[in-house]
Design an enzyme around this catalytic site. Structure first.
Site, PDB file in Angstrom:
ATOM      1  CD  GLU A 124      23.618 -21.228 -35.048  1.00 10.22           C
ATOM      2  OE1 GLU A 124      24.673 -21.413 -34.672  1.00 10.22           O
ATOM      3  OE2 GLU A 124      23.353 -20.898 -36.216  1.00 10.22           O
ATOM      4  CE  LYS A 134      28.982 -19.777 -39.864  1.00 13.15           C
ATOM      5  NZ  LYS A 134      28.627 -18.754 -39.326  1.00 13.15           N
ATOM      6  N   GLY A 164      28.869 -14.760 -35.960  1.00  9.78           N
ATOM      7  CA  GLY A 164      30.118 -14.152 -36.717  1.00  9.78           C
ATOM      8  C   GLY A 164      30.456 -12.577 -36.431  1.00  9.78           C
ATOM      9  CG  ASN A 194      28.127 -24.125 -39.882  1.00  5.29           C
ATOM     10  OD1 ASN A 194      28.649 -24.589 -40.985  1.00  5.29           O
ATOM     11  ND2 ASN A 194      27.244 -22.876 -39.750  1.00  5.29           N
ATOM     12  CG  HIS A 250      23.175 -21.366 -40.526  1.00  8.76           C
ATOM     13  ND1 HIS A 250      23.625 -20.139 -40.840  1.00  8.76           N
ATOM     14  CD2 HIS A 250      24.011 -21.553 -39.476  1.00  8.76           C
ATOM     15  CE1 HIS A 250      24.534 -19.712 -40.068  1.00  8.76           C
ATOM     16  NE2 HIS A 250      24.755 -20.410 -39.083  1.00  8.76           N
ATOM     17  CD  GLU A 261      26.128 -17.693 -42.089  1.00  7.86           C
ATOM     18  OE1 GLU A 261      26.784 -18.839 -42.533  1.00  7.86           O
ATOM     19  OE2 GLU A 261      26.678 -17.167 -41.110  1.00  7.86           O
ATOM     20  CB  SER A 301      30.092 -14.868 -31.099  1.00  7.77           C
ATOM     21  OG  SER A 301      30.109 -14.098 -32.320  1.00  7.77           O
TER      22      SER A 301
HETATM   23  P1  PGA Z   1      29.821 -18.039 -35.296  1.00 10.14           P
HETATM   24  O1  PGA Z   1      28.849 -18.930 -36.017  1.00 10.14           O
HETATM   25  O2  PGA Z   1      30.386 -18.966 -34.221  1.00 10.14           O
HETATM   26  O3  PGA Z   1      31.099 -18.063 -36.323  1.00 10.14           O
HETATM   27  O4  PGA Z   1      29.278 -16.913 -34.677  1.00 10.14           O
HETATM   28  C1  PGA Z   1      27.832 -19.738 -35.666  1.00 10.14           C
HETATM   29  C2  PGA Z   1      27.026 -20.250 -36.819  1.00 10.14           C
HETATM   30  O5  PGA Z   1      26.724 -19.583 -37.675  1.00 10.14           O
HETATM   31  O6  PGA Z   1      26.624 -21.464 -36.478  1.00 10.14           O
END
Ligand code: PGA
Length: 249
Positions: A167, A11, A173, A9, A95, A97, A213
């Site tokens: 998640e 982003k 992140g 992903n 997601h 976010e 992560s």
């Molecule tokens: P990350 O993000 O691997 O940077 O923690 C995962 C995601 O948001 O799908």
């Protein structure tokens, strides 16, 4: 046997040029990776560059969101048939976010998932609890409600075509991965929800990815858990070498 899905992903990162150069380095590194389905989800505008760059590879391209109507006066939105005609095969839906910053709800997740399926896309539907929810022992209640509201209303035939991504928001992140055991416990709970809602066969075949992560140095431990059927990777999917080593765990 559930074939793992290793999805990146991106982003809101990378230009069109950076997208093409990623694939030049990444494609050869995963050319023999037949053990997993490999997916990259760039921003909407870079989907054509990614589709072009992945043309002679097995890498699938996905979007990070989709609107639920086919067309109309909805400034700024992109529909599922438009994604499909641009060469997308996958789409991330719900997601955290999107839930946190853009008002995504269980209801919109459901509508988007149905629209994506109608257009022939494979939805990756995300669920996961926030830190305060985990700390107040609400992980199962939150994930259960997101599951029920987001995908519980699908028909069994529709459900068979989706992938779930667990998640935990506190792990995204932040560098704080859930331990493989914590992730597996949440996956087990979700698989139980699949069984309750859609039956034992669906539970046995449903792929549940872990995200939050995931890095080259922790992917092996996560993938060693029989409950974990792949990864949804943010930060570590931006670098071709790092994402290739995750894919080739
Ligand atoms: P990350 O993000 O691997 O940077 O923690 C995962 C995601 O948001 O799908």
């Amino acid at each position: 046997m559930r074939k793992p899905v290793m999805a990146g992903n991106w982003k809101m990162y990378k230009s069109a040029g950076e997208t093409s150069s990623f694939f030049e380095k990444f494609a050869p590194l995963v050319a023999s990776a037949t053990h997993a389905e490999v997916v990259i989800c760039p921003t909407f505008v870079n989907i054509p560059a990614a589709v072009e760059a992945a043309r002679s590879t097995a890498i699938g391209i996905g979007a990070q969101d989709v609107f639920w109507l086919k067309e109309g006066a909805y400034t700024g939105e992109v529909s599922a048939p438009m994604l499909a005609s641009a060469g997308c095969r996958w789409v991330i839906i719900g997601h955290s976010e999107r839930r946190q910053y853009f008002g995504e709800t269980e209801e919109t997740v459901f509508k988007k998932t149905v629209a994506a399926l109608e257009a022939g896309l494979n939805p990756i539907v995300c669920v996961g609890e926030r830190l305060e929810e985990r700390e107040s022992n609400a992980t199962e209640a939150v994930c259960g409600a997101q599951f029920a509201g987001g995908v519980g209303g699908l028909t069994p035939a529709q459900f068979a075509r989706i992938v779930i991504a667990y998640e935990p928001v506190w792990a995204i992140g932040t560098g704080k991965t859930a331990t493989p055991e914590m992730a597996a416990a949440a996956h087990k709970f979700l698989r139980g929800e699949v069984r309750r809602q859609f039956g034992a066969d669906s539970a046995a075949s449903c792929r549940i990815l872990y995200g939050g992560s995931v890095k080259p140095d922790n992917v092996k431990g996560l993938m060693a858990q029989p409950e974990i059927d792949g990864a949804l990777v943010g930060g570590a999917s931006l670098d071709p070498t790092s994402f290739a080593s995750i894919v080739n765990f």
